[in-house]
Design a protein around this motif. Structure first.
Motif, PDB file in Angstrom:
ATOM      1  N   THR A   1       0.969  -1.013  -0.274  1.00  0.00           N
ATOM      2  CA  THR A   1      -0.089   0.189  -0.049  1.00  0.00           C
ATOM      3  C   THR A   1       1.071   1.218   0.067  1.00  0.00           C
ATOM      4  O   THR A   1       2.287   1.240   0.859  1.00  0.00           O
ATOM      5  N   PRO A   2       0.569   2.640  -0.970  1.00  0.00           N
ATOM      6  CA  PRO A   2       1.394   3.559  -0.507  1.00  0.00           C
ATOM      7  C   PRO A   2       1.255   4.374   0.796  1.00  0.00           C
ATOM      8  O   PRO A   2       0.130   4.303   1.482  1.00  0.00           O
ATOM      9  N   PRO A   3       2.620   4.792   0.118  1.00  0.00           N
ATOM     10  CA  PRO A   3       2.374   6.180   1.687  1.00  0.00           C
ATOM     11  C   PRO A   3       1.182   7.244   2.099  1.00  0.00           C
ATOM     12  O   PRO A   3       0.576   7.138   1.305  1.00  0.00           O
ATOM     13  N   THR A   4       0.582   6.720   3.171  1.00  0.00           N
ATOM     14  CA  THR A   4      -0.907   7.677   3.122  1.00  0.00           C
ATOM     15  C   THR A   4      -0.649   8.363   3.898  1.00  0.00           C
ATOM     16  O   THR A   4      -0.384   8.189   5.434  1.00  0.00           O
ATOM     17  N   ILE A   5      -1.969   9.586   4.559  1.00  0.00           N
ATOM     18  CA  ILE A   5      -2.286  10.416   5.321  1.00  0.00           C
ATOM     19  C   ILE A   5      -3.274  10.305   5.238  1.00  0.00           C
ATOM     20  O   ILE A   5      -4.280  10.882   4.213  1.00  0.00           O
ATOM     21  N   VAL A   6      -3.738  10.417   6.565  1.00  0.00           N
ATOM     22  CA  VAL A   6      -4.974  11.039   6.591  1.00  0.00           C
ATOM     23  C   VAL A   6      -5.069  11.885   7.567  1.00  0.00           C
ATOM     24  O   VAL A   6      -4.782  11.872   8.321  1.00  0.00           O
TER      25      VAL A   6
ATOM     26  N   ILE B   1      -8.907   5.745  12.237  1.00  0.00           N
ATOM     27  CA  ILE B   1      -7.752   4.660  12.849  1.00  0.00           C
ATOM     28  C   ILE B   1      -7.114   3.755  13.085  1.00  0.00           C
ATOM     29  O   ILE B   1      -6.293   3.551  13.632  1.00  0.00           O
ATOM     30  N   ALA B   2      -8.729   2.599  12.814  1.00  0.00           N
ATOM     31  CA  ALA B   2      -8.252   1.407  12.602  1.00  0.00           C
ATOM     32  C   ALA B   2      -7.392   1.121  10.963  1.00  0.00           C
ATOM     33  O   ALA B   2      -6.897   0.566  11.357  1.00  0.00           O
ATOM     34  N   TYR B   3      -7.819   2.188  10.025  1.00  0.00           N
ATOM     35  CA  TYR B   3      -6.905   1.764   8.603  1.00  0.00           C
ATOM     36  C   TYR B   3      -6.133   1.955   8.855  1.00  0.00           C
ATOM     37  O   TYR B   3      -4.982   1.623   8.785  1.00  0.00           O
ATOM     38  N   VAL B   4      -5.580   3.411  10.086  1.00  0.00           N
ATOM     39  CA  VAL B   4      -3.537   3.842  10.576  1.00  0.00           C
ATOM     40  C   VAL B   4      -3.397   2.671  11.251  1.00  0.00           C
ATOM     41  O   VAL B   4      -1.814   2.546  11.034  1.00  0.00           O
ATOM     42  N   ALA B   5      -4.314   1.706  11.893  1.00  0.00           N
ATOM     43  CA  ALA B   5      -3.625   0.874  12.364  1.00  0.00           C
ATOM     44  C   ALA B   5      -2.850  -0.075  12.022  1.00  0.00           C
ATOM     45  O   ALA B   5      -2.311  -1.084  11.549  1.00  0.00           O
TER      46      ALA B   5
ATOM     47  N   TYR C   1      -3.898  13.615  10.619  1.00  0.00           N
ATOM     48  CA  TYR C   1      -3.740  14.840  11.792  1.00  0.00           C
ATOM     49  C   TYR C   1      -5.396  14.116  11.672  1.00  0.00           C
ATOM     50  O   TYR C   1      -6.027  14.115  11.162  1.00  0.00           O
ATOM     51  N   GLU C   2      -5.501  14.150  12.968  1.00  0.00           N
ATOM     52  CA  GLU C   2      -7.051  14.331  13.824  1.00  0.00           C
ATOM     53  C   GLU C   2      -7.447  15.720  14.084  1.00  0.00           C
ATOM     54  O   GLU C   2      -6.609  16.308  14.480  1.00  0.00           O
ATOM     55  N   VAL C   3      -8.118  16.875  13.287  1.00  0.00           N
ATOM     56  CA  VAL C   3      -8.365  18.157  13.188  1.00  0.00           C
ATOM     57  C   VAL C   3      -9.602  18.335  14.731  1.00  0.00           C
ATOM     58  O   VAL C   3     -10.700  18.077  14.000  1.00  0.00           O
ATOM     59  N   PRO C   4      -9.195  19.006  15.508  1.00  0.00           N
ATOM     60  CA  PRO C   4     -10.164  19.756  16.978  1.00  0.00           C
ATOM     61  C   PRO C   4     -11.533  19.492  16.274  1.00  0.00           C
ATOM     62  O   PRO C   4     -11.477  20.537  15.301  1.00  0.00           O
TER      63      PRO C   4
ATOM     64  N   GLY D   1     -12.653  21.131   9.127  1.00  0.00           N
ATOM     65  CA  GLY D   1     -12.850  22.402   9.841  1.00  0.00           C
ATOM     66  C   GLY D   1     -12.103  23.621   9.504  1.00  0.00           C
ATOM     67  O   GLY D   1     -12.001  23.750   8.081  1.00  0.00           O
ATOM     68  N   ALA D   2     -11.973  24.368  10.044  1.00  0.00           N
ATOM     69  CA  ALA D   2     -11.362  25.907   9.458  1.00  0.00           C
ATOM     70  C   ALA D   2      -9.626  25.401   9.140  1.00  0.00           C
ATOM     71  O   ALA D   2      -8.850  24.564   9.326  1.00  0.00           O
ATOM     72  N   PHE D   3      -9.160  25.776   7.904  1.00  0.00           N
ATOM     73  CA  PHE D   3      -7.974  25.956   8.206  1.00  0.00           C
ATOM     74  C   PHE D   3      -6.673  26.199   8.814  1.00  0.00           C
ATOM     75  O   PHE D   3      -5.402  25.561   8.698  1.00  0.00           O
ATOM     76  N   SER D   4      -7.231  26.975   9.012  1.00  0.00           N
ATOM     77  CA  SER D   4      -5.856  27.381  10.509  1.00  0.00           C
ATOM     78  C   SER D   4      -5.792  25.510  11.133  1.00  0.00           C
ATOM     79  O   SER D   4      -4.410  25.738  11.899  1.00  0.00           O
ATOM     80  N   ALA D   5      -7.239  25.254  11.435  1.00  0.00           N
ATOM     81  CA  ALA D   5      -6.758  23.895  12.375  1.00  0.00           C
ATOM     82  C   ALA D   5      -6.555  22.260  11.529  1.00  0.00           C
ATOM     83  O   ALA D   5      -6.014  22.532  12.600  1.00  0.00           O
ATOM     84  N   VAL D   6      -6.323  23.207  10.448  1.00  0.00           N
ATOM     85  CA  VAL D   6      -5.747  21.870   9.962  1.00  0.00           C
ATOM     86  C   VAL D   6      -4.039  22.252   9.812  1.00  0.00           C
ATOM     87  O   VAL D   6      -3.382  21.139  10.089  1.00  0.00           O
ATOM     88  N   VAL D   7      -3.522  22.958   9.583  1.00  0.00           N
ATOM     89  CA  VAL D   7      -2.495  23.675   9.581  1.00  0.00           C
ATOM     90  C   VAL D   7      -2.052  23.759  11.413  1.00  0.00           C
ATOM     91  O   VAL D   7      -0.625  23.460  11.180  1.00  0.00           O
ATOM     92  N   ALA D   8      -2.628  23.679  11.738  1.00  0.00           N
ATOM     93  CA  ALA D   8      -2.661  23.962  13.574  1.00  0.00           C
ATOM     94  C   ALA D   8      -1.914  22.417  14.026  1.00  0.00           C
ATOM     95  O   ALA D   8      -0.756  22.219  14.502  1.00  0.00           O
ATOM     96  N   VAL D   9      -2.353  21.228  12.990  1.00  0.00           N
ATOM     97  CA  VAL D   9      -1.907  19.944  13.654  1.00  0.00           C
ATOM     98  C   VAL D   9      -1.116  19.337  12.607  1.00  0.00           C
ATOM     99  O   VAL D   9      -0.639  17.872  13.033  1.00  0.00           O
ATOM    100  N   SER D  10      -0.929  20.200  11.431  1.00  0.00           N
ATOM    101  CA  SER D  10       0.079  19.032  11.069  1.00  0.00           C
ATOM    102  C   SER D  10       1.121  19.589  10.936  1.00  0.00           C
ATOM    103  O   SER D  10       2.278  19.055   9.653  1.00  0.00           O
ATOM    104  N   ASP D  11       1.294  21.214  11.419  1.00  0.00           N
ATOM    105  CA  ASP D  11       3.000  21.321  12.164  1.00  0.00           C
ATOM    106  C   ASP D  11       3.983  19.933  12.400  1.00  0.00           C
ATOM    107  O   ASP D  11       3.196  19.354  13.524  1.00  0.00           O
TER     108      ASP D  11
END
Length: 175
Positions: free
Chosen positions: A119-124, A139-143, A155-158, A165-175
């Motif tokens: 399976t190719p490298p994956t970001i969720v 979470i099960a897929y990532v496991a 990355y789980e966005v609150p 959600g807000a783009f700023s929240a996505v960026v915050a969890v992606s750092d």
């Protein structure tokens, strides 16, 4: 950038019912990758999917082979319910005529069960407030990716919902 328009027609009488032959979206993705790979200038190709498109991207990336596979996968709030009923059936109910749902009890169209070391490298990405595509599915897929030794990030966005959600929240969890 290429955009894949894949077949997922709805029932004429029941608009909540998706009625595509589940082989059609996979065939559409394969045809798109073959077309993209035929271009001599094509380098890396990352497949991105949102919700049902996330299911297609996950399913495709766990069943493709050779040069029709993406280099990487990016899933946003993917629909990864056990049994992958998104292919054809009323929400939450199995579709008896789905040719990819094996009768032997296996999970032939459930991407989480199909993850392998190939399976190719994956970001969720998933929003914690999503009540449609459940965070537990991602979470099960990532496991499964972890167990198979596949390079991945989660990355789980609150908050949010069936969006990130807000783009700023996505960026915050992606750092």
């Amino acid at each position: 950038v290429a955009v894949l328009y894949y077949r997922v027609p709805r029932s004429a009488t029941k608009p909540w019912m998706l009625c595509a032959n589940p082989r059609q979206p996979l065939a559409d993705a394969t045809a798109a990758f073959k077309s993209l790979r035929s271009d001599a200038d094509t380098g890396s190709i990352v497949m991105v999917g949102f919700s049902a498109g996330g299911h297609l991207a996950a399913h495709y990336s766990t069943t493709c082979s050779g040069n029709t596979c993406p280099t990487g996968v990016l899933l946003h709030f993917p629909w990864l319910e056990t049994g992958a009923k998104v292919a054809c059936g009323e929400a939450g109910k199995p579709y008896a005529h789905n040719p990819l749902v094996p009768t032997d009890g296996s999970q032939g169209c459930f991407p989480t069960a199909l993850v392998t070391q190939n399976t190719p490298p994956t970001i969720v990405y998933h929003a914690s407030g999503d009540s449609i595509s459940l965070v537990t599915w991602s979470i099960a897929y990532v496991a499964a990716l972890e167990l198979a030794g596949v390079k991945h990030a989660y990355y789980e966005v609150p908050g949010g919902g069936h969006y990130l959600g807000a783009f700023s929240a996505v960026v915050a969890v992606s750092d």
